[in-house]
Design a protein around this motif. Sequence first.
Motif, PDB file in Angstrom:
ATOM      1  N   ASN A 152       0.789  -1.233   0.000  1.00 49.93           N
ATOM      2  CA  ASN A 152       0.000   0.000   0.000  1.00 49.93           C
ATOM      3  C   ASN A 152       0.821   1.284   0.000  1.00 49.93           C
ATOM      4  N   CYS A 153       2.105   1.192   0.352  1.00 51.21           N
ATOM      5  CA  CYS A 153       2.919   2.396   0.510  1.00 51.21           C
ATOM      6  C   CYS A 153       4.143   2.309  -0.397  1.00 51.21           C
ATOM      7  N   ALA A 154       4.180   3.145  -1.398  1.00 50.08           N
ATOM      8  CA  ALA A 154       5.339   3.195  -2.284  1.00 50.08           C
ATOM      9  C   ALA A 154       6.502   3.793  -1.505  1.00 50.08           C
ATOM     10  N   SER A 155       7.500   2.971  -1.215  1.00 54.38           N
ATOM     11  CA  SER A 155       8.570   3.419  -0.325  1.00 54.38           C
ATOM     12  C   SER A 155       9.947   3.106  -0.909  1.00 54.38           C
ATOM     13  N   THR A 156      10.924   3.880  -0.439  1.00 52.51           N
ATOM     14  CA  THR A 156      12.329   3.624  -0.752  1.00 52.51           C
ATOM     15  C   THR A 156      13.120   3.695   0.542  1.00 52.51           C
ATOM     16  N   VAL A 157      14.278   3.031   0.541  1.00 50.93           N
ATOM     17  CA  VAL A 157      15.137   3.000   1.731  1.00 50.93           C
ATOM     18  C   VAL A 157      16.485   3.601   1.359  1.00 50.93           C
ATOM     19  N   GLU A 158      17.013   4.433   2.254  1.00 47.50           N
ATOM     20  CA  GLU A 158      18.302   5.068   1.991  1.00 47.50           C
ATOM     21  C   GLU A 158      19.077   5.228   3.293  1.00 47.50           C
TER      22      GLU A 158
END
Length: 298
Positions: A152-158
């Motif tokens: 449900n949540c378009a996410s990226t990790v950095e």
Amino acid sequence: MLRQDDFRPVTFADRAFFGKLYAVYPQRHSDNTFTNMVCWNHFAGYTFAYVGKNLILASTIDGVTRFRPPIGPRNPALLRSLIRLASDVSDNEPIVLIDPDTAVWMREVCPGINLVPDRNHFEYVYQAADLAELPGGNYLTIRRQLNKFRKNCASTVEPISENNWDDVKRFLIEWCEWKGCESGDPVLANEKEAVFFAIDHMKDLALRGLAIRVSSKIGAISLYEPMTGDTALVHFEKGLPDCDGIYKAINSETAARLAKKFTYINRESDLGVPGLREAKMRYHPHHMVEVCSMKRDS
């Protein structure tokens, strides 16, 4: 004879001293780590004395000073001196965060001493692979919540770095407004400053961190460091409620990175907060860092 004059404030300039001593006497409880002390110094007023090759830590909160047991070669005379000083200047809990081995020794030196388990400050240590992989039926609910977040949540990790410090600090301000940092809870009220200090001194403290972005906006962070050869310590883990499951996501992403180098992850204590205790138990700790306190006889 140990005196209050023997103690001086913990400062950033003491980092090398603590690093050298802790290489010989590794610490298992996060409160004793140098990072914890300098980040929370504004709240807990950490001081230390170095006497007879022993380190003795103390903290002062709301005018009450409490001591830690000596860290170093066993010295019965120094222990007795510490007990006298602590009993004179502290409240009914003058020495805290006593590990089990030290508790056995203290009872040998001072038979009849009143040492009581301090469950609120037991720390939760997990197998890193378990937090990263969430295997089996024990983690079924958490896996479902994590999968829901990812769907449900378009996410990226950095990684947290100088490139996104401003965004991280904006996140922390928003998190503090959501949590009500000024609501009167003394720990919460000072936590924002502690996290800001950690961010500003990440390189000097050898901290690492992750951030999760949802729709380009940071929604969760974690900050961590090596603690011992096999254990990493997560100092801070924060998330906003905008996307359900984001706490599960930052936990999982952090563990996935740490599991490459560490067997265990220490995620600190629950401070006796019922909801936090339930959340930490849900992840099935491998073991606890148990501590007790010296109680003054009634």
